[in-house]
Design a protein around this motif. Sequence first.
Motif, short mmCIF file in Angstrom:
data_model
loop_
_atom_site.label_atom_id
_atom_site.label_comp_id
_atom_site.label_asym_id
_atom_site.label_seq_id
_atom_site.Cartn_x
_atom_site.Cartn_y
_atom_site.Cartn_z
N VAL A 100 0.84 -1.20 0.00
CA VAL A 100 0.00 0.00 0.00
C VAL A 100 0.88 1.25 0.00
N GLU A 101 1.96 1.20 0.74
CA GLU A 101 2.88 2.34 0.80
C GLU A 101 3.45 2.66 -0.57
N ASP A 102 3.87 1.62 -1.30
CA ASP A 102 4.45 1.85 -2.62
C ASP A 102 3.39 2.31 -3.63
N VAL A 103 2.17 1.78 -3.53
CA VAL A 103 1.10 2.23 -4.42
C VAL A 103 0.85 3.73 -4.22
N ASN A 104 0.72 4.14 -2.97
CA ASN A 104 0.51 5.56 -2.69
C ASN A 104 1.68 6.41 -3.18
N TYR A 105 2.89 5.87 -3.02
CA TYR A 105 4.07 6.60 -3.51
C TYR A 105 4.00 6.78 -5.02
N ILE A 106 3.65 5.71 -5.76
CA ILE A 106 3.59 5.79 -7.22
C ILE A 106 2.51 6.76 -7.68
N LEU A 107 1.35 6.72 -7.02
CA LEU A 107 0.28 7.65 -7.37
C LEU A 107 0.73 9.11 -7.19
N GLN A 108 1.43 9.38 -6.11
CA GLN A 108 1.92 10.73 -5.84
C GLN A 108 3.06 11.09 -6.79
N ASP A 109 4.01 10.17 -6.96
CA ASP A 109 5.18 10.45 -7.78
C ASP A 109 4.82 10.67 -9.24
N SER A 110 3.86 9.90 -9.75
CA SER A 110 3.47 10.02 -11.15
C SER A 110 2.48 11.16 -11.39
N ARG A 111 1.91 11.68 -10.30
CA ARG A 111 0.91 12.74 -10.37
C ARG A 111 -0.31 12.29 -11.18
N SER A 112 -0.68 11.03 -10.99
CA SER A 112 -1.84 10.48 -11.70
C SER A 112 -3.12 11.18 -11.27
N VAL A 113 -3.99 11.48 -12.26
CA VAL A 113 -5.23 12.19 -11.96
C VAL A 113 -6.43 11.24 -11.87
N ILE A 114 -6.32 10.06 -12.50
CA ILE A 114 -7.39 9.06 -12.46
C ILE A 114 -6.75 7.71 -12.12
N LEU A 115 -7.48 6.90 -11.34
CA LEU A 115 -7.02 5.55 -11.01
C LEU A 115 -8.12 4.56 -11.35
N SER A 173 10.66 -2.46 -9.74
CA SER A 173 10.15 -3.16 -8.56
C SER A 173 10.48 -2.46 -7.26
N GLY A 174 11.55 -1.67 -7.25
CA GLY A 174 11.91 -0.96 -6.03
C GLY A 174 12.44 -1.85 -4.93
N SER A 175 13.07 -3.00 -5.31
CA SER A 175 13.56 -3.94 -4.29
C SER A 175 14.74 -3.39 -3.51
N THR A 176 15.45 -2.40 -4.08
CA THR A 176 16.58 -1.80 -3.37
C THR A 176 16.35 -0.31 -3.12
N GLY A 177 15.14 0.12 -3.11
CA GLY A 177 14.81 1.53 -2.90
C GLY A 177 13.42 1.81 -3.43
N ARG A 178 13.07 3.07 -3.51
CA ARG A 178 11.77 3.46 -4.03
C ARG A 178 11.63 3.06 -5.50
N PRO A 179 10.43 2.64 -5.94
CA PRO A 179 10.24 2.34 -7.37
C PRO A 179 10.54 3.57 -8.23
N LYS A 180 11.10 3.31 -9.41
CA LYS A 180 11.44 4.39 -10.33
C LYS A 180 10.51 4.33 -11.54
N GLY A 181 10.02 5.50 -11.97
CA GLY A 181 9.16 5.57 -13.14
C GLY A 181 9.99 5.56 -14.41
N VAL A 182 9.81 4.52 -15.22
CA VAL A 182 10.55 4.36 -16.48
C VAL A 182 9.65 4.84 -17.62
N ILE A 183 10.11 5.84 -18.36
CA ILE A 183 9.30 6.47 -19.40
C ILE A 183 9.62 5.84 -20.76
N HIS A 184 8.56 5.33 -21.43
CA HIS A 184 8.76 4.70 -22.74
C HIS A 184 8.00 5.44 -23.84
N ALA A 185 8.60 5.46 -25.00
CA ALA A 185 8.02 6.14 -26.17
C ALA A 185 7.12 5.20 -26.96
#
Length: 521
Positions: A100-115, A173-185
């Motif tokens: 739950v902690e990582d989900v909330n982190y990703i929602l905040q980090d990505s600035r997602s407006v809809i889930l 996955s964030g196994s060694t720290g916070r998950p990182k957002g990888v941007i793909h084209a």
Amino acid sequence: MRSTINELPNTFNIAAYLIQENLKQESNNKIAFYYKEHTYTYGQVSNLVKRSARLLSGLGVKRENRVSILLNNRPEWIFYFLGAIWLGAIPVPINPGCSVEDVNYILQDSRSVILLTSQEWQMKLSPLTSDYLYRVLLVDGQESFISLLSCQSELNNYAQTSPDEAAFWLYTSGSTGRPKGVIHAHQSITFCASQYGQETLGLNQRDITYSVANMAFAYGLGNSLYLPMAMGAASVISEANNVFDIIEDIKRYQPTVFFGIPSVYSSILELEEIASFDASSLRLCVSAAEQLPKSIWQKWFDTHSLEICEGIGTTEFLHVFLSNQLGKSKPGSSGRPVPGYEIKIIDENGLPCSIGEIGELQVQGASLMLGYWNRLSETRKAVFGSQMKTGDRYRRDRDGFFWFMGRKDELFKVNGQWISPLEIEGVLYQHPQVREVAVISESNDGQHLTEIIAYISLKEEEQLSLKLERSIYQFVKQHLPHFKAPKRIYFLAELPRTPTGKIHRQLLKNKSSDLPLVMTS
């Protein structure tokens, strides 16, 4: 399909491409997805994707806004993902295995407006802590996502995006720290589909793919969604959460291509006597995510007369860039470079390693990420132009096959020699009572020595006994030099795993002192 990035037009939307190319081929009534008792044709997928885009637009989603998905595999996942890209928004899949902690982190980090999620997850996340999220859509309940789509018209005009602008994000996955957002084209998908799906695996429109991975993973996203769609093939969307369900799915849907992971292949073989695996429809088996032990490859071949084409990829490169091929495999290896990728093994000075020498894997290819979101320094440390150091330690043989030796931080020295934990694990996997094994090193502070430690889970029917412990330890001593034999062995019911399903070696390292010691040398 278009085979190279250079052939793409200046305006290119990957969602529109995957849908319209199939409809051009008069595949309107061809099945694209199987899900439980339902099927979805390419024509129906087109309709639902365009309705999804209209719904998101009506909710105020603008081009380049991020919108998240937190679900197990199901059709709504696909309609939402492609609908967002059609609109020019950026979908952000979230692994349901996250905390739950990582989900909330990703929602905040990505600035997602809809889930888009389920009622179960909505309850877990309540209250939501994101400053940007203003609407949650649910796949279940009275006002479900599908019921909302039924009220929408199709949004026929797709966003006029560029092939090299951001299309979607995937989080590590964030196994060694916070998950990182990888941007793909947008172009990344066409490159992976043509070079790996078409050129390496030979996928075609007659295939039906089945994948055990969640689509929030780079591996699962390709296997279940864009690889089959790019070929006009069909895909089984499965929520199977155990091996029995997977075995039943294969029997029911009769896929031609099976995308597995090592632990699933091992479990299927282990259950052969009580739940027989029907491989009659399969022409191709694939494995990725972590190293497949040679013993499992051989047993699968002996049991089902099918090779497993093992490969390796990363979230940063979207899918597989090293792979074995049918009739061109070396069991235990990661294979040879997928066409279009340039792969080297380099030493600490950045110079190419000689044949057989262990070094770090460096990969160059057009599917490389645009970067990590909000992680400029980490992006610059990892990416050099169009190439990236993966952090994996490899060696290459004279035939051009690449052999995984472990992560950069997993190799260790004993008696002045570099040791790969995979070598020791490979021996332990040959013991008939061993199901899974992970080998790590630990420093003996008192004597300033490195000790080798093994963690083992036994096959389900096996009971731990002193006799079995001695048998396993004696087996290792007979098959390895004394300095490579584990000094301590722990037996666990299950080995811990990361959210992506890999064995969580860092967790074993951190907790080793807290685990009950059952055997010493």
